[in-house]
Design a protein around this motif. Structure first.
Motif, PDB file in Angstrom:
ATOM      1  N   GLY A 146       9.126   0.203  -1.609  1.00 28.89           N
ATOM      2  CA  GLY A 146       8.309  -0.397  -0.556  1.00 28.89           C
ATOM      3  C   GLY A 146       7.154   0.452  -0.073  1.00 28.89           C
ATOM      4  O   GLY A 146       6.803   0.409   1.105  1.00 28.89           O
ATOM      5  N   TRP A 147       6.518   1.217  -0.991  1.00 28.25           N
ATOM      6  CA  TRP A 147       5.348   2.016  -0.603  1.00 28.25           C
ATOM      7  C   TRP A 147       4.072   1.183  -0.718  1.00 28.25           C
ATOM      8  O   TRP A 147       2.979   1.715  -0.768  1.00 28.25           O
ATOM      9  CB  TRP A 147       5.244   3.261  -1.483  1.00 28.25           C
ATOM     10  N   SER A 148       4.213  -0.118  -0.771  1.00 29.67           N
ATOM     11  CA  SER A 148       3.087  -1.035  -0.909  1.00 29.67           C
ATOM     12  C   SER A 148       3.382  -2.235  -0.010  1.00 29.67           C
ATOM     13  O   SER A 148       4.453  -2.338   0.571  1.00 29.67           O
ATOM     14  CB  SER A 148       2.965  -1.448  -2.383  1.00 29.67           C
ATOM     15  N   ARG A 149       2.426  -3.166   0.100  1.00 24.66           N
ATOM     16  CA  ARG A 149       2.691  -4.398   0.857  1.00 24.66           C
ATOM     17  C   ARG A 149       3.768  -5.221   0.163  1.00 24.66           C
ATOM     18  O   ARG A 149       4.436  -6.026   0.789  1.00 24.66           O
ATOM     19  CB  ARG A 149       1.417  -5.239   0.952  1.00 24.66           C
ATOM     20  N   ILE A 150       3.864  -5.059  -1.155  1.00 30.95           N
ATOM     21  CA  ILE A 150       4.871  -5.782  -1.933  1.00 30.95           C
ATOM     22  C   ILE A 150       6.115  -4.915  -2.038  1.00 30.95           C
ATOM     23  O   ILE A 150       6.036  -3.768  -2.487  1.00 30.95           O
ATOM     24  CB  ILE A 150       4.354  -6.068  -3.368  1.00 30.95           C
TER      25      ILE A 150
END
Length: 468
Positions: free
Chosen positions: A239-243
């Motif tokens: 979860g290091w991204s918006r996705i």
């Protein structure tokens, strides 16, 4: 004086935010800032990809002319893999961007999982063909017997490990659609950084690592891309991204997958048309011998080096179109495209002047064979003459794709590549006996035609009503 310093400070501040990936909303605020914030990591991402291509050809050119020609023939075939990967990635970017614009992050994550499933399935089929029939593939492309014997290992490894190409493309497309362009950029940094280190190691051998020759370039590339894919998956799962994908998301969702396939069919068709025409162009070029083929291959690698920033800007335009259509702001989507197209054309125009003046010197950095330099420089100059059109055209075509309207660019490609470029190349090169010059002219004229057609159709505005 103070205001100039402030503006430079602001640019550096925005640059830092762009490459570190701080979350942004690209459906509000300054369009120019949005273009900048998305374009910078995308341009750097594409530059990473083109640096990889340049480094690869630099090392391989020290092996033999046949080794360079092998890469040219193999890549003309592997562009068919790229066609599927790019077609699916266009659907991924369009759907993810639209869901993010609608503030539906869960829908974006579900689309991401189905894209990955599709990519793995297609790559598995291509791997089997590549592992079993590498010699037949090179022979079909017109490779001479000594070239096939020296280079088939390269073809076998690269096609056999094509899942790394497929997933690298697709997952980066997911990140771009979400507006997380910096994550996509760092994946390419990992991939190409490793490739630069491993290329000489596997090509020339060192210590316990044997000398693989041109096959070593494929081994280094596959390891580099494979490592980057692992990095991408870690980002998605942690979860290091918006996705963010959880293990409960890893299920087949036929509705989402069929929607992806529907949107991607136009994209796949679009790029299959473009890349299959590229295969036929390579087949025409192979009639003129390995030196001409090598010059063409080197020139195309150099061209791709400066084409990638324009691709980066066109990807930014696609994300802005998708997210702004999702936020019900079609006019803002259109303004984003015209602004990005202008920036891209200015950049490509500056590069074209450099290539026109220094073409022989640039090709001479990669080879000392006079015939290779002459043909490579000729290719570089003729194609650079149309660079301003390339810059604008890429942005316009990718804007259609970002809206999910992949059919319009497919029709444009069919007409400009199959009905125009291929017949013109054949007639000029073989019938009128202009040789390689005829092929180069056909490439440039077709790209000009694509740009003019794209602008006329984009102005009609039908893409604004596309549903994904």
């Amino acid at each position: 004086m103070q205001s100039n310093n402030l503006s430079i400070k602001q640019i550096l501040h925005y640059f830092k935010i762009a490459v570190t990936g701080k979350e942004q909303d690209f459906t509000t605020g300054s369009i120019r800032k949005a273009v900048f914030m998305l374009s910078i990591p995308m341009i750097l991402e594409m530059l990473m990809e083109s640096i990889f291509a340049i480094v690869d050809i630099f090392y391989v050119s020290q092996v033999s002319v046949n080794a360079v020609a092998t890469i040219g023939l193999t890549e003309s075939v592997i562009t068919l893999v790229y066609a599927v990967a790019i077609g699916l990635s266009m659907a991924a970017t369009a759907i993810v961007a639209r869901r993010i614009g609608e503030k539906d992050n869960e829908g974006a994550s579900q689309a991401a999982v189905q894209v990955i499933f599709l990519g793995i399935g297609v790559a598995a089929i291509i791997s089997v063909i590549g592992i079993l029939f590498p010699k037949d593939i090179l022979s079909l492309m017109g490779g001479e017997p000594d070239l096939i014997e020296e280079g088939y290992g390269y073809t076998q490894v690269l096609l056999g490990g094509n899942v790394t190409i497929m997933l690298l493309f697709l997952i980066n497309a997911i990140f771009r659609g979400a507006g997380d362009a910096s994550v996509a950029m760092w994946a390419l940094v990992v991939s190409n950084g490793l490739n630069i280190i491993l290329d000489p190691l596997f090509i020339f051998g060192l210590g316990p690592v044997p000398e693989f020759g041109v096959k070593g370039a494929a081994i280094a590339t596959t390891i580099g891309r494979g490592t980057a894919v692992i990095f991408q998956l870690l980002v998605l799962f942690y979860g290091w991204s918006r996705i963010k994908i959880g293990f409960n998301d890893i299920v087949l969702r036929l509705g989402v997958m069929l929607n992806l396939i529907r949107v991607s069919l136009g994209g796949i068709g679009q790029f299959l048309i473009g890349t299959s025409s590229w295969v036929f162009l390579m087949r025409i070029m192979s009639e003129f011998g390995s030196e001409v083929l090598a010059g063409y291959t080197i020139a195309i690698r150099v061209i791709m080096f400066t084409m990638m920033p324009a691709w980066g800007m066109s990807n930014a335009a696609a994300t802005l179109v998708g997210q702004n259509l999702g936020a019900l702001k079609p006019d803002r989507a259109e303004q984003s495209v015209w602004k990005t197209g202008k920036y891209s054309a200015i950049f490509m125009g500056m590069v074209s002047v450099f290539y026109l003046v220094f073409a022989p010197h640039i090709i001479g950095l990669f080879t000392t064979v006079p015939e290779v330099i002459v043909n490579g420089a000729l290719c570089l100059r003729i194609i650079a003459a149309g660079y301003i059109f390339y810059g604008y055209g890429m942005v316009i075509i990718n804007a259609f794709n970002g809206a999910g309207d992949t059919k319009t660019p497919t029709y444009i490609n069919f007409f400009c590549f199959w009905l125009f470029q291929l017949p013109v190349a054949y007639v000029l090169a073989l019938t009128l006996e202009l040789g390689p010059l005829g092929v180069f002219l056909a490439i440039t004229l077709a790209e000009v035609l694509i740009t003019v057609s794209g602008i006329l159709l984009f102005k009609k505005g039908g893409w604004k009503a596309t549903k994904v």
